[in-house]
Design an enzyme around this catalytic site. Sequence first.
Site, mmCIF file in Angstrom:
data_model
loop_
_atom_site.group_PDB
_atom_site.id
_atom_site.type_symbol
_atom_site.label_atom_id
_atom_site.label_comp_id
_atom_site.label_asym_id
_atom_site.label_seq_id
_atom_site.Cartn_x
_atom_site.Cartn_y
_atom_site.Cartn_z
ATOM 1 N N TYR A 103 7.381 2.283 -7.647
ATOM 2 C CA TYR A 103 6.846 1.099 -7.847
ATOM 3 C C TYR A 103 6.302 0.616 -8.907
ATOM 4 C CZ TYR A 103 6.835 1.880 -2.681
ATOM 5 O OH TYR A 103 7.167 2.111 -1.429
ATOM 6 N N GLU A 111 0.897 -1.181 -0.058
ATOM 7 C CA GLU A 111 0.123 -0.092 -0.018
ATOM 8 C C GLU A 111 1.054 1.187 -0.011
ATOM 9 O OE1 GLU A 111 -0.231 -2.164 2.754
ATOM 10 O OE2 GLU A 111 -2.351 -3.150 2.232
#
Length: 165
Positions: A130, A118
Amino acid sequence: MDNLAANNQETPAQVTFRSMMMEDIPAICEIEKEAFTTPWTANAFQNELTSNQFAHYLVMECGKEIIGYGGMWLIADEAHITNIAVKGSYRGKKLGERLLTELQQAASFLGAIRMTLEVRASNYIAQHLYEKMGFRPVGVRRGYYTDNHEDAIIMWADLPKPSRT
């Protein structure tokens, strides 16, 4: 997962990785306080290292100095990144990328085929990193962060098969 930076500055050559140990916790907590608005406590890390059979934590060192760390829970064939951070004075040197690569390789070696995490909806720098590392947004956890009730973007990545060298 709030404060990973990726830009074009050079990475220190002498970066090494190893498993986190109890004596690392004070240095890890300093990085936690610097990186996150709601840092984990020393007790939380102690519990992870001593009582959580699913937990795997790495530290990143430059010489003898701890400059980053990352943790994940490995459950069945999935790895869930719990936290990852680089010391402020070492950000912007592609070390977040190196640390995430190391976590991905470790997870793959331990049998994971997918990884999740998350990230704050407002943390575009981390989201970019990411995505660069193969993660894709798949959902939102509304009000996930307790300090300001910010949403978390849920991201998943397929992991490469472990290399056999």
